[in-house]
Design an enzyme around this catalytic site. Structure first.
Site, short mmCIF file in Angstrom:
data_model
loop_
_atom_site.label_atom_id
_atom_site.label_comp_id
_atom_site.label_asym_id
_atom_site.label_seq_id
_atom_site.Cartn_x
_atom_site.Cartn_y
_atom_site.Cartn_z
N CYS A 169 0.80 -0.96 -0.04
CA CYS A 169 0.11 0.01 0.06
C CYS A 169 0.72 1.14 0.12
O CYS A 169 0.54 2.31 -0.36
CB CYS A 169 -0.89 0.08 1.27
SG CYS A 169 -2.11 -1.23 1.10
N HIS A 198 -3.54 7.09 1.22
CA HIS A 198 -3.93 5.91 0.80
C HIS A 198 -5.37 5.43 0.88
O HIS A 198 -5.63 5.58 2.15
CB HIS A 198 -3.16 4.77 1.19
CG HIS A 198 -3.38 3.36 1.03
ND1 HIS A 198 -3.87 2.87 -0.30
CD2 HIS A 198 -3.71 2.36 1.92
CE1 HIS A 198 -4.02 1.73 0.06
NE2 HIS A 198 -3.79 1.23 1.32
N ASN A 238 -10.05 -0.89 -1.60
CA ASN A 238 -8.66 -0.50 -1.42
C ASN A 238 -7.94 -1.12 -2.75
O ASN A 238 -7.88 -2.14 -2.90
CB ASN A 238 -8.30 -1.30 -0.14
CG ASN A 238 -6.81 -1.05 0.11
OD1 ASN A 238 -5.84 -0.92 -0.62
ND2 ASN A 238 -6.56 -1.25 1.62
N1 COA Z 1 -18.84 -9.42 6.66
C1 COA Z 1 -19.66 -9.52 7.79
N2 COA Z 1 -19.07 -9.76 8.84
C2 COA Z 1 -17.89 -9.92 8.85
C3 COA Z 1 -16.91 -9.62 7.86
C4 COA Z 1 -17.68 -9.26 6.55
N3 COA Z 1 -16.89 -9.13 5.45
N4 COA Z 1 -15.67 -9.85 7.89
C5 COA Z 1 -15.57 -10.11 9.35
N5 COA Z 1 -16.86 -10.27 9.83
C6 COA Z 1 -17.36 -10.65 11.41
C7 COA Z 1 -16.09 -10.97 12.02
O1 COA Z 1 -16.32 -12.61 11.87
C8 COA Z 1 -16.48 -10.69 13.62
O2 COA Z 1 -17.42 -11.63 13.94
P1 COA Z 1 -17.60 -12.02 15.52
O3 COA Z 1 -17.81 -11.03 16.07
O4 COA Z 1 -18.80 -12.99 15.45
O5 COA Z 1 -16.31 -12.73 15.50
C9 COA Z 1 -17.09 -9.28 13.33
O6 COA Z 1 -17.40 -9.30 12.04
C10 COA Z 1 -15.92 -8.28 13.57
O7 COA Z 1 -14.63 -8.47 13.01
P2 COA Z 1 -13.46 -7.73 12.98
O8 COA Z 1 -12.41 -8.28 12.50
O9 COA Z 1 -13.31 -7.43 14.56
O10 COA Z 1 -14.11 -6.35 12.68
P3 COA Z 1 -13.46 -4.70 12.62
O11 COA Z 1 -14.37 -4.19 13.12
O12 COA Z 1 -11.99 -4.83 13.17
O13 COA Z 1 -13.53 -4.60 11.09
C11 COA Z 1 -11.74 -4.40 9.19
C12 COA Z 1 -12.53 -5.38 10.14
C13 COA Z 1 -10.88 -5.26 8.27
C14 COA Z 1 -12.79 -3.64 8.45
C15 COA Z 1 -11.05 -3.44 10.14
O14 COA Z 1 -10.29 -4.15 11.15
C16 COA Z 1 -10.30 -2.65 9.24
O15 COA Z 1 -10.52 -1.83 8.28
N6 COA Z 1 -8.62 -2.82 9.57
C17 COA Z 1 -7.93 -1.98 8.69
C18 COA Z 1 -7.86 -2.85 7.25
C19 COA Z 1 -6.89 -2.22 6.57
O16 COA Z 1 -7.10 -0.73 6.30
N7 COA Z 1 -6.40 -2.74 5.60
C20 COA Z 1 -5.37 -2.02 4.57
C21 COA Z 1 -4.09 -1.57 5.07
S1 COA Z 1 -3.54 -1.02 4.00
#
Ligand code: COA
Length: 335
Positions: free
Chosen positions: A114, A262, A292
């Site tokens: 990224c 980004h 992304n």
């Molecule tokens: N749809 C529905 N539910 C989903 C899912 C999806 N696509 N992906 C994960 N879940 C569920 C999980 O299984 C979890 O369920 P549970 O509570 O029953 O265990 C719940 O949603 C929460 O998951 P979690 O991973 O804790 O969610 P979050 O609030 O951290 O959001 C991201 C996940 C990935 C959106 C977030 O962490 C994020 O944006 N991180 C940064 C990612 C990023 O910017 N990456 C690129 C960097 S360059």
């Protein structure tokens, strides 16, 4: 000693729009979850055999070269940032040299995920500053869709990423009060495995046989992301590296005319916007439409912002990135 300026910009995304509802048909997800957590409404996926990372990069590059006013034979060097090359080797830089019919100039591939475009701009800037090259083609392009785990197992990652390409021509600027003022790069490899694609790999701690038979339980060929850990680190590093760039140029936050972060996650950009007390007009977001796109996200966003007249001559434009590695960086530009 010279400065470099962004002389031309272009982007290309595939026509194939994949909405959140489309994804909910193949995995256990839904539009509300994706929009609430990431701000993403839709993304583009290539049609297989129609586009590749290189072909999209070439399409974006043609637009950038045309807009820059130079002829393709004036391009002195190619830098291509991607984590999704067409081939394991050679990298896509040489394929661009071939497909654009450029002279046998140098072609460098950048592997900084990224942060790839920011790293690539920084390298191009150094070559131009020293006078070694006059015009450098910098491309960021990604095909994520063919490498994602489109099942429930991969939903935490697969809903975020999209395909696309952006390109810039960097050219010599004689006026040292304008152009790229500074670039700032960082890495912290202790978190390499928090956002990683482990296979195919030739060695290291997780040696995976590159010719291994497809094992449905082997997820090492899919990207892994510790989402919350990435999020927490991203907001800290984005803030630090923007401040670092401003300080290096005796600029204040209030001097920022346009911040192009980004496009990792709309929530990350909104957090930064709030922290820096920037208005909606000072921060550009298009992750809603494209997801992304990793190394392509900044050049796509920069091109759209420029096309929409949101960047004017004399503006202070800040590019900032954070991603796998971890790596992060910023670019401070006086347009
Ligand atoms: N749809 C529905 N539910 C989903 C899912 C999806 N696509 N992906 C994960 N879940 C569920 C999980 O299984 C979890 O369920 P549970 O509570 O029953 O265990 C719940 O949603 C929460 O998951 P979690 O991973 O804790 O969610 P979050 O609030 O951290 O959001 C991201 C996940 C990935 C959106 C977030 O962490 C994020 O944006 N991180 C940064 C990612 C990023 O910017 N990456 C690129 C960097 S360059």
């Amino acid at each position: 000693m010279y400065h470099s300026k962004i002389a031309g910009l272009g982007f290309y995304v595939p026509d194939n729009i994949v909405t959140n509802d489309d994804l909910s048909k193949v995995m256990d997800t839904n539009d509300a979850w994706i929009q609430e957590r990431t701000g993403i409404q839709e993304r583009r996926h290539i049609i297989r055999n129609e586009d590749t990372t290189t072909s999209m990069g070439v399409k974006a590059a043609k637009i950038a070269i045309e807009r820059s006013g130079i002829m393709k034979d004036d391009v002195d060097f190619i830098i291509f940032a991607t984590l999704s090359p067409d081939y394991y080797f050679p990298g896509p830089g040489v394929l661009v040299q071939r497909d654009l019919g450029l002279k046998p100039i140098g072609a460098l591939d950048v592997r900084n995920q990224c942060s790839g475009f920011v790293y690539a701009i920084s390298v191009a800037d150094q070559y131009i500053k020293t006078g070694m090259y006059k015009n450098i083609l910098v491309i960021g392009s990604e095909v994520h869709s063919t490498g994602l785990d489109m099942t429930d197992r991969g939903r935490g990652v697969s809903v975020i990423f999209g395909d696309g390409a952006g390109a810039a021509v960097l050219s010599r600027e004689e006026d040292l009060s304008k152009g790229i003022l500074s670039t700032h790069l960082h890495s912290e490899g202790q978190h390499a495995e928090e956002l990683v694609l482990k296979a195919p790999g030739m060695g290291g701690r997780w040696v995976t046989d590159i010719m291994k038979d497809k094992d449905p339980n082997d997820d090492s060929y899919y990207p892994y992301m510790n989402g919350q850990f990435v999020f927490k680190n991203a907001v800290v590093r984005f803030s630090e590296v923007i401040h670092e760039g401003l300080q290096a140029n005796n600029l204040q936050v209030s001097d920022i005319d346009m911040l192009i972060p980004h496009q990792a996650n709309l929530r990350i950009s909104q957090y930064i916007q709030k922290k820096f007390e920037l208005s909606d007009n000072q921060v550009f977001s298009n992750i809603q439409k494209y997801g992304n796109t990793t190394a392509a996200s900044i050049p796509i966003a920069l091109t759209e912002a420029w096309e929409q007249g949101k960047i004017k001559s004399g503006d202070i434009v800040v590019l900032a990135a954070f991603g796998s590695g971890f790596t992060w960086g910023s670019v401070i530009i006086k347009w």
